[in-house]
Design a protein around this motif. Structure first.
Motif, PDB file in Angstrom:
ATOM      1  N   ARG A 129      -4.186  18.341 -11.807  1.00 31.05           N
ATOM      2  CA  ARG A 129      -4.523  17.132 -10.917  1.00 31.05           C
ATOM      3  C   ARG A 129      -3.515  15.606 -11.492  1.00 31.05           C
ATOM      4  NH1 ARG A 129      -7.977  14.059  -7.307  1.00 31.05           N
ATOM      5  NH2 ARG A 129      -5.923  12.622  -6.883  1.00 31.05           N
ATOM      6  N   MET A 170      -2.989  11.898 -11.289  1.00 31.52           N
ATOM      7  CA  MET A 170      -3.516  10.960 -10.734  1.00 31.52           C
ATOM      8  C   MET A 170      -2.623   9.474 -10.517  1.00 31.52           C
ATOM      9  SD  MET A 170      -7.886  11.592 -11.159  1.00 31.52           S
ATOM     10  CE  MET A 170      -8.537  10.178 -10.188  1.00 31.52           C
ATOM     11  N   GLU A 214      -4.110   2.987 -11.014  1.00 24.98           N
ATOM     12  CA  GLU A 214      -3.805   1.150 -10.363  1.00 24.98           C
ATOM     13  C   GLU A 214      -3.832   0.697 -11.453  1.00 24.98           C
ATOM     14  OE1 GLU A 214      -6.360   2.236  -9.785  1.00 24.98           O
ATOM     15  OE2 GLU A 214      -7.257   0.316 -10.683  1.00 24.98           O
ATOM     16  N   SER A 267      -8.094   2.136 -15.093  1.00 26.37           N
ATOM     17  CA  SER A 267      -8.472   2.776 -14.739  1.00 26.37           C
ATOM     18  C   SER A 267      -8.403   4.021 -15.327  1.00 26.37           C
ATOM     19  CB  SER A 267      -8.189   3.142 -12.829  1.00 26.37           C
ATOM     20  OG  SER A 267      -8.615   1.813 -12.099  1.00 26.37           O
ATOM     21  N   ALA A 308     -10.420   5.343 -17.267  1.00 28.25           N
ATOM     22  CA  ALA A 308     -11.641   5.597 -16.209  1.00 28.25           C
ATOM     23  C   ALA A 308     -11.687   6.879 -15.572  1.00 28.25           C
ATOM     24  CB  ALA A 308     -12.013   4.375 -15.777  1.00 28.25           C
ATOM     25  N   SER A 309     -10.851   7.401 -15.600  1.00 26.51           N
ATOM     26  CA  SER A 309     -10.786   8.257 -14.402  1.00 26.51           C
ATOM     27  C   SER A 309     -10.368   9.650 -15.624  1.00 26.51           C
ATOM     28  CB  SER A 309      -9.628   8.284 -13.528  1.00 26.51           C
ATOM     29  OG  SER A 309      -8.262   8.544 -14.406  1.00 26.51           O
ATOM     30  N   GLY A 348     -14.174   9.825 -16.193  1.00 27.27           N
ATOM     31  CA  GLY A 348     -14.939  10.991 -15.345  1.00 27.27           C
ATOM     32  C   GLY A 348     -14.575  12.232 -15.010  1.00 27.27           C
ATOM     33  N   ALA A 349     -13.076  12.632 -15.079  1.00 28.53           N
ATOM     34  CA  ALA A 349     -12.634  14.576 -15.458  1.00 28.53           C
ATOM     35  C   ALA A 349     -13.401  14.816 -16.643  1.00 28.53           C
ATOM     36  CB  ALA A 349     -11.091  14.060 -15.518  1.00 28.53           C
ATOM     37  N   VAL A 359     -13.315  18.890 -18.105  1.00 31.60           N
ATOM     38  CA  VAL A 359     -12.489  20.247 -17.557  1.00 31.60           C
ATOM     39  C   VAL A 359     -11.474  19.108 -18.857  1.00 31.60           C
ATOM     40  CG1 VAL A 359     -12.161  20.554 -15.365  1.00 31.60           C
ATOM     41  CG2 VAL A 359     -11.264  18.289 -16.124  1.00 31.60           C
ATOM     42  N   VAL A 407     -23.239  13.708  -6.930  1.00 25.24           N
ATOM     43  CA  VAL A 407     -22.876  13.148  -8.711  1.00 25.24           C
ATOM     44  C   VAL A 407     -22.627  11.520  -8.519  1.00 25.24           C
ATOM     45  CG1 VAL A 407     -21.128  12.976 -10.429  1.00 25.24           C
ATOM     46  CG2 VAL A 407     -21.949  15.785  -9.335  1.00 25.24           C
ATOM     47  N   THR A 444     -15.496   0.215 -13.183  1.00 22.61           N
ATOM     48  CA  THR A 444     -15.103   1.769 -12.668  1.00 22.61           C
ATOM     49  C   THR A 444     -14.891   2.856 -11.920  1.00 22.61           C
ATOM     50  OG1 THR A 444     -15.917   2.218 -14.640  1.00 22.61           O
ATOM     51  CG2 THR A 444     -13.679   1.231 -15.702  1.00 22.61           C
ATOM     52  N   ALA A 446     -12.547   4.431 -10.062  1.00 21.48           N
ATOM     53  CA  ALA A 446     -11.511   5.288 -11.204  1.00 21.48           C
ATOM     54  C   ALA A 446     -12.220   6.301 -11.477  1.00 21.48           C
ATOM     55  CB  ALA A 446     -11.028   4.052 -12.322  1.00 21.48           C
ATOM     56  N   ALA A 447     -13.585   6.254 -12.245  1.00 22.03           N
ATOM     57  CA  ALA A 447     -14.774   7.293 -12.692  1.00 22.03           C
ATOM     58  C   ALA A 447     -14.431   8.121 -11.713  1.00 22.03           C
ATOM     59  CB  ALA A 447     -15.521   7.443 -13.320  1.00 22.03           C
ATOM     60  N   SER A 503     -13.176   8.736  -8.951  1.00 24.49           N
ATOM     61  CA  SER A 503     -12.376   9.855  -8.588  1.00 24.49           C
ATOM     62  C   SER A 503     -11.892  10.999  -9.877  1.00 24.49           C
ATOM     63  CB  SER A 503     -10.684   8.648  -8.663  1.00 24.49           C
ATOM     64  OG  SER A 503     -10.677   7.598  -7.913  1.00 24.49           O
ATOM     65  N   GLY A 504     -11.588  10.656 -10.633  1.00 21.98           N
ATOM     66  CA  GLY A 504     -12.005  11.564 -11.789  1.00 21.98           C
ATOM     67  C   GLY A 504     -13.077  12.851 -11.938  1.00 21.98           C
ATOM     68  N   VAL A 505     -13.914  12.068 -11.776  1.00 18.03           N
ATOM     69  CA  VAL A 505     -14.835  12.823 -11.456  1.00 18.03           C
ATOM     70  C   VAL A 505     -14.560  14.481 -10.020  1.00 18.03           C
ATOM     71  CG1 VAL A 505     -17.621  13.697 -10.874  1.00 18.03           C
ATOM     72  CG2 VAL A 505     -16.844  11.959 -12.441  1.00 18.03           C
ATOM     73  N   ALA A 547     -11.134  14.525  -9.282  1.00 19.18           N
ATOM     74  CA  ALA A 547     -10.757  15.756  -9.754  1.00 19.18           C
ATOM     75  C   ALA A 547     -10.688  16.652 -11.006  1.00 19.18           C
ATOM     76  CB  ALA A 547      -9.582  14.627 -10.287  1.00 19.18           C
ATOM     77  N   ALA A 548     -11.983  16.551 -11.118  1.00 14.43           N
ATOM     78  CA  ALA A 548     -12.586  17.571 -11.791  1.00 14.43           C
ATOM     79  C   ALA A 548     -12.880  18.855 -11.246  1.00 14.43           C
ATOM     80  CB  ALA A 548     -13.707  17.433 -13.248  1.00 14.43           C
ATOM     81  N   MET A 598     -10.750  20.713  -9.672  1.00 15.29           N
ATOM     82  CA  MET A 598      -9.988  21.276 -10.178  1.00 15.29           C
ATOM     83  C   MET A 598     -10.890  22.730 -10.642  1.00 15.29           C
ATOM     84  SD  MET A 598      -6.543  20.823 -10.389  1.00 15.29           S
ATOM     85  CE  MET A 598      -6.515  21.883 -12.018  1.00 15.29           C
ATOM     86  N   THR A 632     -19.898  19.933  -3.895  1.00 19.42           N
ATOM     87  CA  THR A 632     -20.628  18.768  -4.254  1.00 19.42           C
ATOM     88  C   THR A 632     -19.388  17.322  -3.434  1.00 19.42           C
ATOM     89  OG1 THR A 632     -21.209  20.103  -5.896  1.00 19.42           O
ATOM     90  CG2 THR A 632     -20.789  17.909  -6.501  1.00 19.42           C
ATOM     91  N   GLN A 685      -9.768  -3.340  -7.756  1.00 20.58           N
ATOM     92  CA  GLN A 685      -8.871  -3.230  -8.110  1.00 20.58           C
ATOM     93  C   GLN A 685      -8.828  -1.753  -7.955  1.00 20.58           C
ATOM     94  OE1 GLN A 685      -6.323  -4.665 -11.198  1.00 20.58           O
ATOM     95  NE2 GLN A 685      -6.219  -2.613 -11.725  1.00 20.58           N
ATOM     96  N   ALA A 686      -9.802  -1.311  -8.345  1.00 22.25           N
ATOM     97  CA  ALA A 686      -9.847   0.594  -9.339  1.00 22.25           C
ATOM     98  C   ALA A 686     -10.462   1.141  -8.042  1.00 22.25           C
ATOM     99  CB  ALA A 686     -11.224   0.886  -9.551  1.00 22.25           C
ATOM    100  N   ARG A 704      -5.663   5.708  -1.990  1.00 16.17           N
ATOM    101  CA  ARG A 704      -4.880   7.190  -2.496  1.00 16.17           C
ATOM    102  C   ARG A 704      -5.120   8.302  -1.948  1.00 16.17           C
ATOM    103  NH1 ARG A 704      -6.278   5.443  -7.970  1.00 16.17           N
ATOM    104  NH2 ARG A 704      -7.976   5.913  -8.058  1.00 16.17           N
ATOM    105  N   GLU A 748      -9.086   9.263  -2.403  1.00 15.34           N
ATOM    106  CA  GLU A 748      -9.602  10.010  -2.890  1.00 15.34           C
ATOM    107  C   GLU A 748     -10.708  10.510  -2.419  1.00 15.34           C
ATOM    108  OE1 GLU A 748      -9.265  10.799  -6.127  1.00 15.34           O
ATOM    109  OE2 GLU A 748      -7.152   9.043  -6.898  1.00 15.34           O
TER     110      GLU A 748
END
Lengths: 389, 292
Positions: free
Chosen positions: A50, A52, A55, A59, A62-63, A66-67, A72, B40, B71, B74-75, B77-79, B81-82, B85, B91, B108-109, B116, B118
């Motif tokens: 994926r 991302m 912006e 971020s 930060a993302s 998170g991931a 992963v 989560v 964040t 953004a954080a 969004s990352g969780v 995405a993980a 995947m 969840t 902003q985030a 996007r 998310e």
């Protein structure tokens, strides 16, 4: 398979081969070619990941935090102002002990706006708890990026793979791109030490008051102290499969040298030729190429430099009010030896100024012809007309 | 609760460190009852980064990712995405931030993540100032409020930012306001948000703060109820940024709401009238969007 590719694409190829699952990035020159090609790999299905398009760089980091917390393998890339904007999250990534890998293309910070090579951006992040590895050519970039995942996941620390703007990021060279099967053998699937898991709920990165905070930071340092040993193990395994290794530092003709020049990145390549030319004139000069900056290979450097008469450090970076940053670190590594060689610090190549063989030869002769340094830093190649205007 | 078919199970442990009467703590308790164990929670710097407990304890029975102030989205969004995947689309990822982390430093985030599309629920528990750092004004602090950075005669002279309208302008698939004084309504909205997978959902929770607002802790729910009953904080939902639904029509004067709180005690009758006019104006604007 040998391909002629850009330094940027050497990063992208490595990230694809590492089977990264989540990527996040924000565009900044000269890093864009890395993430453009990775976007293409995600779009054409040659990467199962994926991507991302966030912006901001803040971020982006930060993302991926998170991931990575989600368990992963992750990647991001940045440069200069983008890296500076990430600064807060760089601390967060290492404090959270996440094995994130980032490609950082060294570029000058404004003002004035400057897109070109300068190391001050990455060196200003030296205290964030990231492993930093500086690369000299496209092959080293590819190999180091693959190794970075292995190392990061062994030690649970993030790794910054650093390459020169344009001189490396935008230069095409023949690069041996390994087979997926070989890389899979070297870099197995990521098994996170800890992750967000609803079956085993934990709070990650929570409030750490004075009775525990220091121990947490100490544990990060304990991990850093494992890096030299683990990096050697990673490189040995890499060598057994791919036949290439680099070491945290590389020495060229240092054994009988009276003067050793210390350089990083593509400037080390230029210096190889300069050393060879000077040797042919009978000068006893060697090169120490510094690849690993964090953790700083203090013991190794002490051992190499102890018998040397003079050391010349070439910094394409500067800490205002002090000196070149590599020179500072070299001085700090040597200062507890009673009989250490004098360290001559030279500043050159800021903001993309070429570091030519002539400049490096000039640096050599200045070191050779003076018993002690005239100042902590000597700026080489300044245009006096502009300076005095 | 019966009609919502929500199990009577709590995911908030006793021993959390919320202040007595904390609206943000009540909001979490109600939200997790709906969201359940497959959740989560991503928490930035805010009251909840304290309420959830110090290392090595946690007040929640679901995983928490504490993250830096700006964040949350953004954080989260990352969780997401993980998890995607890894093949886990079940969840629910929830960003849980205060008004400072949402209206100000995290805006902003949040905007980026919503654009996007998310797939997460973002909850702003709004206590109308930086309460965790000692009651400094945020862009969510309403007109007329005294805070430690809008003291004395320099009480806040600008309006509260309308975050729901800002989110609606992103054409977010679902956004709603909710109040701890209307738990059934709030839990219905969380259930709806939870079931609308595939994109961002935003819930703006009015979370009264007895400590920061200067009201007795036992009046926390009452003050939250009055905010709705006076139309200071209307309960409504917006789908796709355009389809408005009003959940409650208030008709009480703002006077009673303001006079219960020491953060407003300096206001003159004239100031209160000004605020009443602002509330009326915003209410009429909202009614126009809701339509006949």
């Amino acid at each position: 398979m040998k391909k002629v590719i850009e330094g940027s694409h050497a990063v992208s190829e490595a990230v694809r081969l590492a089977r990264v699952k989540v990527l996040s990035a924000y565009p900044i020159t000269p890093q864009t070619h890395i993430v453009e090609s990775l976007s293409e790999y995600c779009a054409d299905g040659s990467m199962d990941a994926r991507f991302m398009c966030v912006e901001s760089e803040h971020s982006a980091m930060a993302s991926v935090i998170g991931a990575a917390s989600g368990g992963v393998r992750t990647f991001t890339a940045s440069s200069s102002h983008g890296l500076a904007l990430m600064h807060e999250l760089l601390h967060w990534a290492s404090g959270a002990r996440l094995p994130i890998v980032m490609a950082e293309v060294n570029r000058a910070l404004g003002p004035g706006w400057n897109l070109w090579m300068d190391q001050t951006d990455s060196l200003a992040q030296r205290d964030t708890g990231w492993i930093q590895l500086y690369c000299e050519d496209g092959q080293e970039v590819l190999d180091t990026t693959i190794q970075a995942y292995r190392l990061a996941e062994m030690v649970n620390l993030p790794v910054m793979v650093v390459l020169d703007a344009f001189f490396l990021s935008h230069t095409y060279e023949p690069v041996n791109v390994p087979d997926q099967e070989q890389v899979d053998r070297f870099l197995p699937s990521y098994v996170p030490r800890i992750q967000l898991d609803t079956a085993n709920p934990c709070a990650l990165n929570q409030m750490a008051p004075p009775p525990v905070y220091m121990e947490m930071r100490h544990s990060t340092q304990m991990a850093m102290e494992q890096v030299p040993r683990l990096f050697k193990q990673v490189e040995d395994e890499f060598f057994s499969i791919f036949g290439r290794a680099y070491g945290p530092v590389e020495t060229v003709l240092c054994e009988d040298a009276e003067i050793v020049m210390i350089l990083t990145g593509t400037a080390a390549s230029t210096c190889r030729q300069v050393i060879s030319d000077l040797r042919s004139k009978g000068e006893k000069v060697g090169l120490l190429k510094l690849k690993m900056f964090r953790p700083f290979p203090t013991e190794l450097i002490r051992k190499i430099l102890e018998p040397i008469q003079k050391v010349a450090v070439v910094d394409r970076n500067f800490s205002f009010g002090a000196s070149g940053i590599f020179a500072q670190e070299i001085r700090a590594a040597l200062c507890n030896y009673p009989e250490h060689p004098p360290v001559f610090g030279y500043i050159t190549g800021l903001g993309g100024r070429d570091v030519t063989p002539e400049i490096l030869e000039d640096i050599y002769w200045r070191t050779r012809n003076n018993a002690t340094p005239k100042a902590e830093s000597q700026w080489v190649g300044l245009d006096q007309e502009i300076v005095e205007s | 609760m019966m009609q919502l078919n929500i199990p009577d199970r709590d995911y908030l442990n006793s021993g959390h460190v919320g202040c007595p009467g904390c609206g943000a703590t009540i909001a979490m308790k109600l939200a997790l009852r709906v969201l359940g164990e497959k959740t989560v929670v991503v928490i930035p710097a805010c009251c909840w980064s304290i309420i959830a407990g110090n290392y090595p304890q946690s007040a929640l029975k679901v995983p928490i990712l504490h993250t830096a102030f700006a964040t949350t989205a953004a954080a989260a969004s990352g969780v997401r995405a993980a998890l995607d995947m890894k093949g886990d689309t079940e969840t629910t990822v929830v960003g849980w931030a205060g008004d400072g982390g949402t209206f100000d430093i995290g805006f902003q985030a949040l905007s980026g993540a919503v654009e996007r599309q998310e797939d997460f629920i973002y909850v702003c528990y709004d206590n109308e100032a930086y309460m965790n750092t000692g009651v400094q004004r945020s862009s969510s602090t309403p007109y007329g409020t005294r805070t430690t950075t809008t003291p004395g005669t320099e009480w806040k002279k600008t309006r509260k930012k309308n975050i729901v309208e800002a989110l609606a302008a992103h054409r977010i698939s679902y956004t709603a306001t909710a109040s701890i004084a209307f738990p059934d309504d709030m839990m219905r909205k969380f259930k709806k948000a939870m079931e609308m997978k595939g994109g961002p959902r935003f819930i703006h929770v009015f979370a009264s703060c007895p400590t920061g607002w200067g009201v007795a802790s036992e009046l926390s729910i009452k003050i939250a109820r009055l905010a709705v009953q006076t139309n200071m904080f209307p309960l409504y939902e917006v789908e796709d940024g355009v389809k408005y639904t009003l959940n409650y029509k208030g008709n009480r004067s703002i006077d009673e709401y303001l006079k219960m709180q020491s953060r407003f005690k300096h206001l003159t009758e004239e100031d209160i009238q000004t605020i009443q006019e602002m509330v009326n104006e915003d209410w009429q604007l909202l009614l126009r969007k809701i339509g006949p």
